[in-house]
Scaffold this motif. Structure first.
Motif, PDB file in Angstrom:
ATOM      1  N   ASN A   1       0.855  -1.189   0.000  1.00 14.72           N
ATOM      2  CA  ASN A   1       0.000   0.000   0.000  1.00 14.72           C
ATOM      3  C   ASN A   1       0.889   1.237   0.000  1.00 14.72           C
ATOM      4  O   ASN A   1       2.093   1.172   0.246  1.00 14.72           O
ATOM      5  CB  ASN A   1      -0.912   0.024   1.242  1.00 14.72           C
ATOM      6  N   CYS A   2       0.286   2.369  -0.282  1.00 18.04           N
ATOM      7  CA  CYS A   2       0.899   3.699  -0.139  1.00 18.04           C
ATOM      8  C   CYS A   2       2.110   3.925  -1.068  1.00 18.04           C
ATOM      9  O   CYS A   2       2.411   3.111  -1.928  1.00 18.04           O
ATOM     10  CB  CYS A   2       1.288   3.935   1.322  1.00 18.04           C
ATOM     11  N   SER A   3       2.751   5.082  -0.914  1.00 22.69           N
ATOM     12  CA  SER A   3       3.950   5.521  -1.662  1.00 22.69           C
ATOM     13  C   SER A   3       3.700   5.868  -3.128  1.00 22.69           C
ATOM     14  O   SER A   3       4.390   6.721  -3.678  1.00 22.69           O
ATOM     15  CB  SER A   3       5.090   4.494  -1.618  1.00 22.69           C
TER      16      SER A   3
ATOM     17  N   PRO B   1      -3.382   1.569  -3.483  1.00 24.82           N
ATOM     18  CA  PRO B   1      -2.592   2.720  -3.939  1.00 24.82           C
ATOM     19  C   PRO B   1      -3.094   4.029  -3.327  1.00 24.82           C
ATOM     20  O   PRO B   1      -4.231   4.130  -2.870  1.00 24.82           O
ATOM     21  CB  PRO B   1      -2.839   2.750  -5.459  1.00 24.82           C
ATOM     22  N   ASN B   2      -2.210   5.021  -3.380  1.00 23.67           N
ATOM     23  CA  ASN B   2      -2.643   6.373  -3.045  1.00 23.67           C
ATOM     24  C   ASN B   2      -3.483   6.942  -4.187  1.00 23.67           C
ATOM     25  O   ASN B   2      -3.514   6.403  -5.284  1.00 23.67           O
ATOM     26  CB  ASN B   2      -1.425   7.286  -2.839  1.00 23.67           C
ATOM     27  N   ARG B   3      -4.117   8.099  -3.917  1.00 21.60           N
ATOM     28  CA  ARG B   3      -4.874   8.773  -4.960  1.00 21.60           C
ATOM     29  C   ARG B   3      -3.887   9.540  -5.850  1.00 21.60           C
ATOM     30  O   ARG B   3      -3.714  10.771  -5.731  1.00 21.60           O
ATOM     31  CB  ARG B   3      -5.887   9.732  -4.330  1.00 21.60           C
TER      32      ARG B   3
ATOM     33  N   GLY C   1      -8.031   1.842  -1.089  1.00 25.01           N
ATOM     34  CA  GLY C   1      -7.256   3.033  -1.376  1.00 25.01           C
ATOM     35  C   GLY C   1      -6.435   3.452  -0.177  1.00 25.01           C
ATOM     36  O   GLY C   1      -6.763   3.113   0.963  1.00 25.01           O
ATOM     37  N   CYS C   2      -5.357   4.190  -0.434  1.00 25.07           N
ATOM     38  CA  CYS C   2      -4.560   4.724   0.672  1.00 25.07           C
ATOM     39  C   CYS C   2      -4.661   6.255   0.643  1.00 25.07           C
ATOM     40  O   CYS C   2      -5.731   6.781   0.378  1.00 25.07           O
ATOM     41  CB  CYS C   2      -3.130   4.180   0.584  1.00 25.07           C
ATOM     42  N   CYS C   3      -3.558   6.950   0.910  1.00 27.04           N
ATOM     43  CA  CYS C   3      -3.592   8.404   1.105  1.00 27.04           C
ATOM     44  C   CYS C   3      -4.375   9.130   0.013  1.00 27.04           C
ATOM     45  O   CYS C   3      -4.161   8.906  -1.178  1.00 27.04           O
ATOM     46  CB  CYS C   3      -2.180   8.949   1.150  1.00 27.04           C
ATOM     47  N   GLY C   4      -5.249  10.011   0.425  1.00 25.81           N
ATOM     48  CA  GLY C   4      -6.000  10.850  -0.512  1.00 25.81           C
ATOM     49  C   GLY C   4      -7.341  10.268  -0.913  1.00 25.81           C
ATOM     50  O   GLY C   4      -8.200  10.987  -1.421  1.00 25.81           O
TER      51      GLY C   4
END
Ligand SMILES: [Zn+2]
Length: 310
Positions: A209-211, A236-238, A274-277
């Motif tokens: 996840n993320c990055s 994933p992030n946005r 989803g991750c950040c955003g």
């Protein structure tokens, strides 16, 4: 191992949640402020976020406990409230979790390094994760969700803690940087090496996840799918964030995110979110975009000839 959650993962594509931090910042959490005290200061706000994700179609929602180890909480002198922070978060999510859906006890990195880079031993890290796992388990979570981990050794401390204290399924997401030579953790470990060690230590679901935003995860998912025969979770992030006036802005459209996630599901991901955003709106669009896969009417695609590399 058998559990209602793992049974669902075997049966159909599973929808995770989106970001927690992004939502808390929208609600007024300040940069640098610890989110865990909101589990007792503003439980109604945190619980409303859990509910928004369930309403958007999430099968699984993670607790607001990303920094819930005593070592991490000690930065705010909150180490004595470790059990309470994790217990309340789990109970809050449980209270709005519809039948047939799941609460994941969220565990993030401690934010310190193991020796020799840092001052902590593996035993100290493991004990810190055990304290968090105990609070989450006492609060009634259905699974443990270790995520955004950038050090394999630290990740194994968390995984071992979860496996030693509970019989719950454990999902493990590591986060990888990309350079011209490929994908690596911050500590320089390859995805294939990480996936092998996670399996050896009993992880039930693995991946990343993320990055990165969803476009990079197209490549990363192929790599991870070829690296393990365990179920894969991809968050994933946005997209790629931009900095505007000191604020991190995510601009990827839900349309693009959903299109990439459809491809990622086709590549053999078993759990997506989803991750950040990302927010409940993104998750609702994701739910709508892969409706057939989430309803279980369409069988999961065959693992794309993925060989297990020992
Ligand atoms: Zn993230």
């Amino acid at each position: 191992m058998s559990s209602p959650y793992l049974d669902l993962v075997r049966r159909r594509l599973v929808l995770y949640d989106g970001a927690m931090g992004t939502m808390l910042f929208q609600e007024g959490l300040l940069d640098g402020e610890s989110p865990e005290p909101w589990n007792w200061e503003k439980p109604e706000v945190v619980t409303a976020i859990y509910k928004a994700y369930y309403d958007a179609g999430s099968d699984v929602v993670q607790t607001n406990t990303f920094g819930g180890t005593p070592i991490k909480l000690s930065e705010r002198d909150l180490q004595d409230r470790t059990h309470e922070a994790n217990l309340l978060a789990a109970q809050g999510a449980r209270s709005v979790c519809p039948p047939g859906r799941f609460v994941a006890g969220d565990i993030g990195p401690i934010g310190k390094f193991l020796k020799p880079m840092g001052e902590f031993t593996k035993e100290e890290f493991t004990a810190s994760f055990e304290a968090q796992v105990q609070g989450l388990a006492d609060g009634g979570v259905d699974l443990i969700s270790i995520e955004t981990m950038y050090s394999l050794d630290e990740t194994l401390c968390a995984l071992d803690a979860a496996k030693r204290l509970t019989k719950l399924p454990v999902s493990v997401c590591m986060t990888f940087d990309r350079n011209p030579r490929g994908f690596f953790t911050l500590m320089g470990e390859t995805p294939a090496h990480c996936m092998k060690l996670l399996k050896d230590h009993g992880a039930d679901i693995v991946s990343s996840n993320c990055s990165h935003g969803s476009p990079v995860f197209l490549d990363l998912t192929r790599l991870l799918r070829d690296s393990t025969d365990l179920p894969l979770i991809v968050q994933p992030n946005r997209g790629r964030p931009t900095l505007e006036g000191g604020t991190v802005i995510y601009k990827q459209t839900a349309e693009e995110f959903v299109a990439d996630m459809q491809t990622i599901a086709g590549l053999g991901a078993d759990v997506i979110g989803g991750c950040c955003g990302t927010d409940p709106g993104f998750i609702a669009d994701l739910h709508g975009g892969l409706r057939d896969r989430f309803s279980g009417d369409t069988p999961a695609p065959k693992r794309g000839g993925a060989e297990v590399r020992a």
